[in-house]
Scaffold this motif. Structure first.
Motif, PDB file in Angstrom:
ATOM      1  N   GLN A 196      69.894  74.635 -46.972  1.00  0.00           N
ATOM      2  CA  GLN A 196      68.391  74.704 -47.262  1.00  0.00           C
ATOM      3  C   GLN A 196      67.655  73.470 -46.321  1.00  0.00           C
ATOM      4  O   GLN A 196      66.370  73.311 -46.172  1.00  0.00           O
ATOM      5  CB  GLN A 196      67.959  74.381 -48.778  1.00  0.00           C
ATOM      6  N   GLY A 197      68.720  72.584 -45.746  1.00  0.00           N
ATOM      7  CA  GLY A 197      68.100  71.465 -44.985  1.00  0.00           C
ATOM      8  C   GLY A 197      67.539  70.184 -45.997  1.00  0.00           C
ATOM      9  O   GLY A 197      66.765  69.376 -45.483  1.00  0.00           O
ATOM     10  N   TRP A 198      67.808  70.165 -47.245  1.00  0.00           N
ATOM     11  CA  TRP A 198      67.374  69.384 -47.937  1.00  0.00           C
ATOM     12  C   TRP A 198      68.440  68.030 -47.601  1.00  0.00           C
ATOM     13  O   TRP A 198      67.770  66.744 -47.917  1.00  0.00           O
ATOM     14  CB  TRP A 198      67.692  69.678 -49.661  1.00  0.00           C
ATOM     15  N   ALA A 199      69.514  68.006 -47.250  1.00  0.00           N
ATOM     16  CA  ALA A 199      70.187  66.953 -47.056  1.00  0.00           C
ATOM     17  C   ALA A 199      71.315  67.643 -45.596  1.00  0.00           C
ATOM     18  O   ALA A 199      70.950  68.646 -45.287  1.00  0.00           O
ATOM     19  CB  ALA A 199      71.049  66.402 -47.999  1.00  0.00           C
TER      20      ALA A 199
ATOM     21  N   ALA B  33      79.636  75.431 -53.928  1.00  0.00           N
ATOM     22  CA  ALA B  33      78.656  76.252 -53.552  1.00  0.00           C
ATOM     23  C   ALA B  33      77.339  75.280 -53.651  1.00  0.00           C
ATOM     24  O   ALA B  33      76.493  75.657 -52.958  1.00  0.00           O
ATOM     25  CB  ALA B  33      78.749  77.434 -54.536  1.00  0.00           C
ATOM     26  N   LEU B  34      77.109  74.787 -54.755  1.00  0.00           N
ATOM     27  CA  LEU B  34      75.851  73.959 -54.794  1.00  0.00           C
ATOM     28  C   LEU B  34      75.442  73.395 -53.440  1.00  0.00           C
ATOM     29  O   LEU B  34      74.257  72.922 -52.908  1.00  0.00           O
ATOM     30  CB  LEU B  34      75.614  73.258 -56.049  1.00  0.00           C
ATOM     31  N   LEU B  35      76.663  72.202 -53.194  1.00  0.00           N
ATOM     32  CA  LEU B  35      76.485  71.486 -52.136  1.00  0.00           C
ATOM     33  C   LEU B  35      76.243  72.220 -50.983  1.00  0.00           C
ATOM     34  O   LEU B  35      75.537  71.893 -49.913  1.00  0.00           O
ATOM     35  CB  LEU B  35      77.859  70.435 -51.825  1.00  0.00           C
ATOM     36  N   ALA B  36      76.779  73.252 -50.651  1.00  0.00           N
ATOM     37  CA  ALA B  36      76.966  74.287 -49.403  1.00  0.00           C
ATOM     38  C   ALA B  36      75.531  74.692 -49.345  1.00  0.00           C
ATOM     39  O   ALA B  36      74.680  74.678 -48.412  1.00  0.00           O
ATOM     40  CB  ALA B  36      77.622  75.326 -49.416  1.00  0.00           C
ATOM     41  N   ARG B  37      74.811  75.024 -50.458  1.00  0.00           N
ATOM     42  CA  ARG B  37      73.103  75.443 -50.333  1.00  0.00           C
ATOM     43  C   ARG B  37      72.465  74.479 -50.239  1.00  0.00           C
ATOM     44  O   ARG B  37      71.343  74.585 -49.401  1.00  0.00           O
ATOM     45  CB  ARG B  37      73.186  76.219 -51.693  1.00  0.00           C
ATOM     46  N   ILE B  38      72.730  73.129 -50.694  1.00  0.00           N
ATOM     47  CA  ILE B  38      71.855  71.960 -50.462  1.00  0.00           C
ATOM     48  C   ILE B  38      71.589  71.631 -49.006  1.00  0.00           C
ATOM     49  O   ILE B  38      70.462  71.398 -48.500  1.00  0.00           O
ATOM     50  CB  ILE B  38      72.110  70.902 -51.345  1.00  0.00           C
ATOM     51  N   LEU B  39      72.796  71.880 -48.304  1.00  0.00           N
ATOM     52  CA  LEU B  39      72.848  71.746 -46.672  1.00  0.00           C
ATOM     53  C   LEU B  39      72.256  72.780 -46.029  1.00  0.00           C
ATOM     54  O   LEU B  39      71.551  72.544 -45.166  1.00  0.00           O
ATOM     55  CB  LEU B  39      74.540  71.521 -46.443  1.00  0.00           C
TER      56      LEU B  39
ATOM     57  N   ALA C 284      63.248  66.080 -53.266  1.00  0.00           N
ATOM     58  CA  ALA C 284      62.185  66.320 -54.407  1.00  0.00           C
ATOM     59  C   ALA C 284      62.250  67.913 -54.345  1.00  0.00           C
ATOM     60  O   ALA C 284      62.216  68.315 -55.746  1.00  0.00           O
ATOM     61  CB  ALA C 284      60.784  66.088 -53.810  1.00  0.00           C
ATOM     62  N   ALA C 285      62.522  68.649 -53.237  1.00  0.00           N
ATOM     63  CA  ALA C 285      62.857  70.212 -53.548  1.00  0.00           C
ATOM     64  C   ALA C 285      64.191  70.502 -54.592  1.00  0.00           C
ATOM     65  O   ALA C 285      64.085  71.231 -55.214  1.00  0.00           O
ATOM     66  CB  ALA C 285      63.438  70.710 -52.415  1.00  0.00           C
ATOM     67  N   LEU C 286      65.166  69.660 -54.504  1.00  0.00           N
ATOM     68  CA  LEU C 286      66.257  69.740 -55.303  1.00  0.00           C
ATOM     69  C   LEU C 286      65.909  69.574 -56.860  1.00  0.00           C
ATOM     70  O   LEU C 286      66.341  70.496 -57.614  1.00  0.00           O
ATOM     71  CB  LEU C 286      67.594  68.873 -54.965  1.00  0.00           C
ATOM     72  N   ARG C 287      65.132  68.467 -57.091  1.00  0.00           N
ATOM     73  CA  ARG C 287      64.842  68.313 -58.351  1.00  0.00           C
ATOM     74  C   ARG C 287      63.882  69.319 -59.026  1.00  0.00           C
ATOM     75  O   ARG C 287      63.996  69.851 -60.108  1.00  0.00           O
ATOM     76  CB  ARG C 287      64.222  66.885 -58.500  1.00  0.00           C
ATOM     77  N   GLU C 288      63.074  70.014 -57.926  1.00  0.00           N
ATOM     78  CA  GLU C 288      62.132  70.824 -58.425  1.00  0.00           C
ATOM     79  C   GLU C 288      62.786  72.122 -58.878  1.00  0.00           C
ATOM     80  O   GLU C 288      62.821  72.938 -59.823  1.00  0.00           O
ATOM     81  CB  GLU C 288      61.175  71.204 -57.421  1.00  0.00           C
TER      82      GLU C 288
ATOM     83  N   LEU D  51      73.078  62.546 -46.485  1.00  0.00           N
ATOM     84  CA  LEU D  51      71.605  61.947 -46.328  1.00  0.00           C
ATOM     85  C   LEU D  51      70.599  62.821 -46.717  1.00  0.00           C
ATOM     86  O   LEU D  51      70.356  64.027 -46.032  1.00  0.00           O
ATOM     87  CB  LEU D  51      71.581  61.364 -44.978  1.00  0.00           C
ATOM     88  N   PHE D  52      69.784  62.495 -48.017  1.00  0.00           N
ATOM     89  CA  PHE D  52      68.811  63.471 -48.409  1.00  0.00           C
ATOM     90  C   PHE D  52      67.546  62.851 -47.684  1.00  0.00           C
ATOM     91  O   PHE D  52      67.297  61.897 -47.788  1.00  0.00           O
ATOM     92  CB  PHE D  52      68.714  63.537 -50.006  1.00  0.00           C
ATOM     93  N   SER D  53      66.757  63.847 -47.346  1.00  0.00           N
ATOM     94  CA  SER D  53      65.378  63.506 -46.741  1.00  0.00           C
ATOM     95  C   SER D  53      64.228  63.444 -48.191  1.00  0.00           C
ATOM     96  O   SER D  53      64.709  63.779 -49.478  1.00  0.00           O
ATOM     97  CB  SER D  53      64.802  64.762 -45.989  1.00  0.00           C
ATOM     98  N   ALA D  54      63.290  62.683 -48.064  1.00  0.00           N
ATOM     99  CA  ALA D  54      62.589  62.440 -49.388  1.00  0.00           C
ATOM    100  C   ALA D  54      62.034  63.793 -49.741  1.00  0.00           C
ATOM    101  O   ALA D  54      61.956  64.123 -51.064  1.00  0.00           O
ATOM    102  CB  ALA D  54      61.309  61.674 -49.107  1.00  0.00           C
ATOM    103  N   SER D  55      61.555  64.796 -48.923  1.00  0.00           N
ATOM    104  CA  SER D  55      61.226  66.000 -49.466  1.00  0.00           C
ATOM    105  C   SER D  55      62.385  66.895 -49.952  1.00  0.00           C
ATOM    106  O   SER D  55      62.278  67.832 -50.816  1.00  0.00           O
ATOM    107  CB  SER D  55      60.565  66.807 -48.336  1.00  0.00           C
TER     108      SER D  55
END
Length: 227
Positions: free
Chosen positions: A198-201, A190-196, A218-222, A211-215
């Protein structure tokens, strides 16, 4: 081997180079056709069908039909964990491919391990969840804390739905490239699905690479590290 499960049979099934390539291709979590798997293994469709029949009989893959087409996927997360562990063992003992592929760096950074995040980013996420008190390391499997449940809700994960599944909420999976643990189980998925979402990767086509974008990184870490 006189006692216990027959590991020799499973090892023999995985140990054939063509079958190993097929199983590795299925580590994307996607179901593929026999024709697609034949191309991955570098064998004819007839030979691929024979290999797939052996893998199915051994309980390592699961067939499914959709219309006229037959697809194949890994039999489950346990199979993926064994494959990931074998990759780590091979890497740690120097059993590497002669040529490093162009995607190797990307795969080490972040990749799909069946249905959850692996690689450096997957290990970072697991460690961060522990450090924030969202997970507790357990003897058998990690446990989600109350603080972790609150985090999951903020992250957009429907925990009630996940707990209704038969698959465990949290599982450890040994990462082959980092040689440390990343998070599997329905929460990892579920966490991976949410990351995708959100457009973070994004998933790289034809590869396990994420492939993560730089932003996005950063958004995931925040999102994970905020108080």
């Amino acid at each position: 081997m006189k006692d216990g499960p027959d590991i020799a049979r499973v090892a023999a099934l995985i140990g054939d180079p063509a079958r190993a390539n097929m199983l590795t291709a299925l580590m994307t979590g996607q179901a593929l056709t026999a024709t697609e798997l034949a191309a991955e293994a570098g064998v004819t469709p007839q030979t691929a069908s024979s290999h797939l029949a052996q893998l199915e009989a051994g309980g390592l893959v699961r067939p499914r039909r959709q219309g006229r087409h037959k697809y194949v996927s890994l039999a489950g997360e346990e199979v993926a964990a064994v494959l990931e562990g074998l990759m780590g063992l091979a890497a740690g003992t120097g059993q590497l491919r002669t040529r490093v592929g162009p995607r190797d760096a990307a795969l080490r950074k972040a990749r799909v391990c069946y249905n959850h995040l692996a690689g450096e980013m997957g290990v970072w996420l697991y460690d961060a969840l522990l450090e924030q008190g969202y997970l507790l390391a357990g003897a058998e499997r990690p446990e989600l804390t109350e603080a972790g449940a609150a985090f999951a809700g903020r992250f957009g994960v429907d925990l009630e739905a996940l707990r209704g599944h038969r698959s465990p909420l949290c599982l450890d999976c040994l990462d082959w490239s980092v040689r440390r643990t990343h998070l599997a189980g329905s929460l990892g998925r579920a966490l991976l699905a949410r990351i995708l979402e959100q457009g973070w990767a994004r998933r790289e086509a034809g590869s396990r690479a994420v492939l993560f974008s730089a932003s996005g990184e950063a958004a995931l870490r925040e999102a994970v590290l905020r108080e």
